[in-house]
Design a protein around this motif. Structure first.
Motif, PDB file in Angstrom:
ATOM      1  N   MET A  89       0.845  -1.208   0.000  1.00 17.31           N
ATOM      2  CA  MET A  89       0.000   0.000   0.000  1.00 17.31           C
ATOM      3  C   MET A  89       0.868   1.241   0.000  1.00 17.31           C
ATOM      4  O   MET A  89       0.824   2.064  -0.907  1.00 17.31           O
ATOM      5  CB  MET A  89      -0.887  -0.036   1.257  1.00 17.31           C
ATOM      6  CG  MET A  89      -1.920   1.073   1.304  1.00 17.31           C
ATOM      7  SD  MET A  89      -2.957   1.056  -0.157  1.00 17.31           S
ATOM      8  CE  MET A  89      -3.125   2.799  -0.450  1.00 17.31           C
ATOM      9  N   LEU A  90       1.752   1.292   1.035  1.00 16.60           N
ATOM     10  CA  LEU A  90       2.654   2.444   1.122  1.00 16.60           C
ATOM     11  C   LEU A  90       3.560   2.507  -0.100  1.00 16.60           C
ATOM     12  O   LEU A  90       3.805   3.574  -0.663  1.00 16.60           O
ATOM     13  CB  LEU A  90       3.486   2.324   2.396  1.00 16.60           C
ATOM     14  CG  LEU A  90       4.093   3.622   2.931  1.00 16.60           C
ATOM     15  CD1 LEU A  90       3.002   4.606   3.282  1.00 16.60           C
ATOM     16  CD2 LEU A  90       4.960   3.325   4.132  1.00 16.60           C
ATOM     17  N   SER A  91       4.023   1.313  -0.527  1.00 15.21           N
ATOM     18  CA  SER A  91       4.928   1.296  -1.672  1.00 15.21           C
ATOM     19  C   SER A  91       4.202   1.745  -2.932  1.00 15.21           C
ATOM     20  O   SER A  91       4.787   2.389  -3.801  1.00 15.21           O
ATOM     21  CB  SER A  91       5.522  -0.101  -1.848  1.00 15.21           C
ATOM     22  OG  SER A  91       4.516  -0.992  -2.245  1.00 15.21           O
ATOM     23  N   ALA A  92       2.897   1.426  -3.031  1.00 19.50           N
ATOM     24  CA  ALA A  92       2.143   1.876  -4.204  1.00 19.50           C
ATOM     25  C   ALA A  92       2.054   3.392  -4.221  1.00 19.50           C
ATOM     26  O   ALA A  92       2.258   4.024  -5.265  1.00 19.50           O
ATOM     27  CB  ALA A  92       0.739   1.253  -4.181  1.00 19.50           C
ATOM     28  N   ILE A  93       1.806   3.990  -3.044  1.00 18.49           N
ATOM     29  CA  ILE A  93       1.721   5.458  -2.993  1.00 18.49           C
ATOM     30  C   ILE A  93       3.036   6.064  -3.434  1.00 18.49           C
ATOM     31  O   ILE A  93       3.076   6.978  -4.263  1.00 18.49           O
ATOM     32  CB  ILE A  93       1.382   5.911  -1.554  1.00 18.49           C
ATOM     33  CG1 ILE A  93      -0.024   5.448  -1.182  1.00 18.49           C
ATOM     34  CG2 ILE A  93       1.480   7.425  -1.442  1.00 18.49           C
ATOM     35  CD1 ILE A  93      -0.382   5.721   0.252  1.00 18.49           C
ATOM     36  N   PHE A  94       4.133   5.508  -2.884  1.00 15.03           N
ATOM     37  CA  PHE A  94       5.434   6.050  -3.256  1.00 15.03           C
ATOM     38  C   PHE A  94       5.683   5.876  -4.744  1.00 15.03           C
ATOM     39  O   PHE A  94       6.199   6.775  -5.404  1.00 15.03           O
ATOM     40  CB  PHE A  94       6.550   5.371  -2.451  1.00 15.03           C
ATOM     41  CG  PHE A  94       6.731   5.948  -1.097  1.00 15.03           C
ATOM     42  CD1 PHE A  94       6.995   7.311  -0.968  1.00 15.03           C
ATOM     43  CD2 PHE A  94       6.643   5.172   0.036  1.00 15.03           C
ATOM     44  CE1 PHE A  94       7.155   7.862   0.282  1.00 15.03           C
ATOM     45  CE2 PHE A  94       6.798   5.726   1.286  1.00 15.03           C
ATOM     46  CZ  PHE A  94       7.052   7.068   1.410  1.00 15.03           C
ATOM     47  N   PHE A  95       5.305   4.706  -5.297  1.00 14.63           N
ATOM     48  CA  PHE A  95       5.544   4.484  -6.724  1.00 14.63           C
ATOM     49  C   PHE A  95       4.840   5.538  -7.547  1.00 14.63           C
ATOM     50  O   PHE A  95       5.432   6.167  -8.424  1.00 14.63           O
ATOM     51  CB  PHE A  95       5.062   3.097  -7.144  1.00 14.63           C
ATOM     52  CG  PHE A  95       5.138   2.893  -8.628  1.00 14.63           C
ATOM     53  CD1 PHE A  95       6.332   2.544  -9.213  1.00 14.63           C
ATOM     54  CD2 PHE A  95       4.031   3.091  -9.446  1.00 14.63           C
ATOM     55  CE1 PHE A  95       6.434   2.386 -10.584  1.00 14.63           C
ATOM     56  CE2 PHE A  95       4.118   2.944 -10.808  1.00 14.63           C
ATOM     57  CZ  PHE A  95       5.320   2.586 -11.380  1.00 14.63           C
ATOM     58  N   TRP A  96       3.541   5.752  -7.286  1.00 15.28           N
ATOM     59  CA  TRP A  96       2.793   6.698  -8.119  1.00 15.28           C
ATOM     60  C   TRP A  96       3.330   8.112  -7.950  1.00 15.28           C
ATOM     61  O   TRP A  96       3.400   8.882  -8.916  1.00 15.28           O
ATOM     62  CB  TRP A  96       1.302   6.636  -7.810  1.00 15.28           C
ATOM     63  CG  TRP A  96       0.711   5.372  -8.319  1.00 15.28           C
ATOM     64  CD1 TRP A  96       0.199   4.355  -7.579  1.00 15.28           C
ATOM     65  CD2 TRP A  96       0.631   4.956  -9.683  1.00 15.28           C
ATOM     66  NE1 TRP A  96      -0.203   3.331  -8.398  1.00 15.28           N
ATOM     67  CE2 TRP A  96       0.038   3.666  -9.693  1.00 15.28           C
ATOM     68  CE3 TRP A  96       0.981   5.529 -10.899  1.00 15.28           C
ATOM     69  CZ2 TRP A  96      -0.196   2.963 -10.855  1.00 15.28           C
ATOM     70  CZ3 TRP A  96       0.746   4.817 -12.063  1.00 15.28           C
ATOM     71  CH2 TRP A  96       0.169   3.554 -12.037  1.00 15.28           C
ATOM     72  N   MET A  97       3.753   8.419  -6.725  1.00 11.56           N
ATOM     73  CA  MET A  97       4.304   9.753  -6.489  1.00 11.56           C
ATOM     74  C   MET A  97       5.555   9.978  -7.332  1.00 11.56           C
ATOM     75  O   MET A  97       5.642  10.936  -8.112  1.00 11.56           O
ATOM     76  CB  MET A  97       4.650   9.866  -5.007  1.00 11.56           C
ATOM     77  CG  MET A  97       4.511  11.215  -4.408  1.00 11.56           C
ATOM     78  SD  MET A  97       4.773  11.046  -2.624  1.00 11.56           S
ATOM     79  CE  MET A  97       6.526  10.871  -2.519  1.00 11.56           C
ATOM     80  N   PHE A  98       6.501   9.054  -7.195  1.00  8.25           N
ATOM     81  CA  PHE A  98       7.769   9.220  -7.912  1.00  8.25           C
ATOM     82  C   PHE A  98       7.576   9.077  -9.413  1.00  8.25           C
ATOM     83  O   PHE A  98       8.205   9.792 -10.200  1.00  8.25           O
ATOM     84  CB  PHE A  98       8.794   8.190  -7.417  1.00  8.25           C
ATOM     85  CG  PHE A  98       9.340   8.492  -6.060  1.00  8.25           C
ATOM     86  CD1 PHE A  98       9.866   9.749  -5.781  1.00  8.25           C
ATOM     87  CD2 PHE A  98       9.334   7.541  -5.063  1.00  8.25           C
ATOM     88  CE1 PHE A  98      10.371  10.030  -4.532  1.00  8.25           C
ATOM     89  CE2 PHE A  98       9.837   7.818  -3.806  1.00  8.25           C
ATOM     90  CZ  PHE A  98      10.354   9.067  -3.540  1.00  8.25           C
ATOM     91  N   ALA A  99       6.690   8.142  -9.819  1.00 12.08           N
ATOM     92  CA  ALA A  99       6.510   7.926 -11.254  1.00 12.08           C
ATOM     93  C   ALA A  99       5.914   9.150 -11.907  1.00 12.08           C
ATOM     94  O   ALA A  99       6.369   9.595 -12.968  1.00 12.08           O
ATOM     95  CB  ALA A  99       5.623   6.710 -11.478  1.00 12.08           C
TER      96      ALA A  99
END
Lengths: 175, 347, 113
Positions: free
Chosen positions: A1-11
């Protein structure tokens, strides 16, 4: 979940600033956008558990390569914008790149829709992506490429100095 | 420790450390002016409060109420971004510095006084420091002023050149400990000053001492301090990269410089001077808590920074480049070699 | 859940943007930066493949992830090549500027006869 948020943010940041690189009018703004893109990429590297590479990316790229580019930009004082001149060949190339990118996108996208089982992310072992494990690979199995890379760097340094050096002044005829 | 606890503990530590760091910045400016005054046979600030102790607060209030000017020639976005970037990078580097041993608060064990113990802590610091070039550079470039631009060009070339030496000088602790974790490097220096990496490896003191000296010299260059303060040389470039800045934006550059000084001193302490460990594992020394030793060592290095400022003149630009590339860098490489041989001999 | 595909799509997008930059812009410096962007898109794909290896296909167990991780060595090599490229590229650009007072690559056509 947290990693998904970070992914979309950075991507999304990486995409946004990547467009900034090629669309900005001012070369300095392009360079700063590229720095931001690289930082976002380093964030993604961290998400992929490649800690060491993420910081190497920041140190080497933003700390050295981009500083050099920015240095040259301000040295050359480039404020005039070049007119965009689209020749036939260039239009063709742009169309090709567009189609190519779109095809990759469609392929990967439909692929994930049709349910092809792609590798799952497994819990990474402690040493994955660490400096020690990378160094162990780099200095044993990949020693030859490593040495070749060092030769390449030496050659590039000498080449850059020779090319960028001011052309030698003609020697004054001695009286 | 689950994720929520980790986040909570980190926030608590940030809440403790951030005001402390800002306070030290404020009083570092006071200390510098006071010491410079003494070095130059005058009193230094002494009007506001006892011994001028309220001077930093007065300065802060003054800067806060000054008019904020953005020049017409300036590139607005980058002009505003630059001080923010400087300050952010300066503060981010503090996150991985271990200030003290484990501590307890209201019965909870919060772990070390270190906000985050990153696996690649030292690389993190180098990464953040290399980003801080952009603050200085973009400030100079976006001001639209030729003095600022000259200052920016100088500073980028200077930081670029000395970063190599900086990176090579810290190699001894890395080679000996085999870890980039800041906590690991500190833990390896417990039980007395003979274990500190400045006197390493074992009885061959030279690589450690040389590494420490190289680190300090390049830290002067990285923080734009005299004798390497060419980017802001008042006598030739007026004020260099922050010439066009006023009010709080100027204050942010000013604070960032002092935070950088504190960071550089803290890193030197952590890597070479044993961090928060006491110099001798004997009774009168072990009575003092870890943070006291850390603060004491950082203070000594900061005192040295100020002392040098009062003593040395500024380098000329070609001397600076010559010194960096032809003297320091070969020395640093030689030192890496010496350290490797020394570690082999010492076992 | 973020999968390998997400990273690959992002990598493809960044690569295409970089390629567009090379084709669209005439400023040599921006072309150089676009090339850097493309190289880094490739880096992202390499790291993503290292993190999500095809265990079943290659017959690796979960604990062998470190073996797959040595693909990251290539990122080093890519960075080295990129650094060398920028060094020489900038030297050429500076020389071009000295000769022509511009770095628009349309002007650099001496060899076209």
């Amino acid at each position: 979940m947290l990693s998904a948020i970070f992914f979309w943010m950075f991507a999304s940041a990486a995409c946004f600033f990547a467009f900034g690189v090629i669309l900005a009018r001012n070369p300095m703004h392009s360079a700063v956008s590229l720095v931001a893109t690289l930082i976002a990429l380093a964030g993604l590297f961290l998400q992929l558990h490649a800690e060491f590479l993420a910081w190497i990316l920041i140190i080497v790229y933003t700390g050295a390569v981009m500083v050099l580019i920015i240095f040259v930009i301000s040295l050359l004082n480039l404020h005039r914008e070049e007119p965009i001149n689209l020749t036939l060949a260039r239009r063709f190339g742009i169309t090709f790149v567009g189609i190519f990118g779109f095809m990759i996108f469609v392929y990967l996208f439909t692929d994930s829709l049709t349910g092809f089982v792609y590798p799952k992310k497994l819990p990474a072992p402690e040493e994955f992506g660490s400096a020690a494990s990378l160094a162990a690979d780099l200095f044993t199995r990949y020693l030859l490429p490593f040495e070749l890379a060092s030769i390449l760097l030496t050659a590039a340094v000498i080449g850059a100095v020779v090319i960028a050096r001011k052309p030698c002044e003609e020697e004054e005829p001695k009286e | 420790m689950n994720l929520g606890e980790l986040a909570l503990y980190s926030i608590v530590k940030i809440a403790i450390l951030f005001p402390l760091v800002m306070l030290s910045v404020a009083y570092l400016t006071w200390l510098e002016r006071k010491l410079l005054g003494r070095f130059q046979q005058r009193l230094g600030p002494h009007r506001v409060g006892p011994f001028g102790l309220l001077q930093p607060i007065a300065d802060g209030v003054k800067l806060f109420f000054k008019e904020d000017i953005i020049p017409t020639n300036a590139d607005r976005i980058l002009f505003i971004l630059a001080p923010v970037l400087s300050m952010a990078c300066a503060l981010m580097a503090i996150a991985v510095i271990p200030f003290g041993p484990s501590f307890q608060l209201f019965g909870y064990d919060l772990g070390r006084v270190q906000i985050a113990d990153v696996n690649v802590g030292l690389l993190y610091i180098f990464g953040i420091t290399s980003l801080s070039v952009y603050g200085v550079f973009l400030a100079g470039w976006s001001s639209g002023n030729k003095y600022s631009l000259l200052g920016a060009l100088r500073s980028s070339a200077q930081i670029f050149s000395y970063e190599l030496t900086l990176g090579l000088s810290v190699i001894i602790p890395l080679m000996a400990v085999g870890s980039l974790k800041m906590s690991g490097i500190v833990d390896s220096q417990a039980d007395g000053f003979w274990n500190w990496w400045i006197l390493s490896p074992k009885w061959l003191v030279i690589p450690g001492l040389l590494g420490f000296a190289l680190y300090l010299i390049s830290a002067f260059a990285e923080t734009n301090r005299i004798p390497f303060d060419l980017p802001e040389a008042e006598t030739e470039l007026v004020a260099g990269y922050h010439l066009e800045y006023s009010s709080m934006k100027f204050a942010m550059f000013f604070m960032a410089e002092y935070v950088n000084m504190i960071t550089a001193a803290s890193i030197a302490t952590t890597l070479f001077l044993g961090g928060w460990h006491s110099p001798l594992p004997l009774a009168p020394f072990t009575w003092f808590p870890g943070w006291f030793w850390f603060a004491a060592k950082v203070f000594v290095i900061l005192f040295f920074f100020i002392w040098v400022r009062a003593t040395f003149p500024r380098f000329r630009y070609d001397q600076l480049m010559h010194f960096g590339w032809k003297i320091l860098l070969p020395l640093a490489m030689l030192n890496v070699f010496l350290a490797a041989v020394g570690l082999l001999l010492a076992g | 859940m973020i999968s390998l595909n997400h990273y690959l799509i992002l990598s493809a997008v960044l690569f295409s943007v970089g390629a567009l930059g090379v084709l669209l812009r005439r400023n040599a410096l921006i072309i150089l930066m676009s090339v850097e962007l493309m190289l880094n898109a490739a880096n992202l794909a390499i790291v993503a493949f290292a993190r999500y290896p095809f265990f079943r296909e290659v017959g690796l167990a979960a604990e062998d992830l470190a073996v797959a991780g040595n693909g990251m060595v290539f990122v080093f090599l890519v960075m080295t090549v990129a650094a060398a490229e920028v060094g020489v590229g900038l030297a050429i650009i500076i020389n071009l500027y000295r000769q022509r007072q511009t770095i628009n690559i349309e002007i650099a056509n001496l060899l076209q006869g």
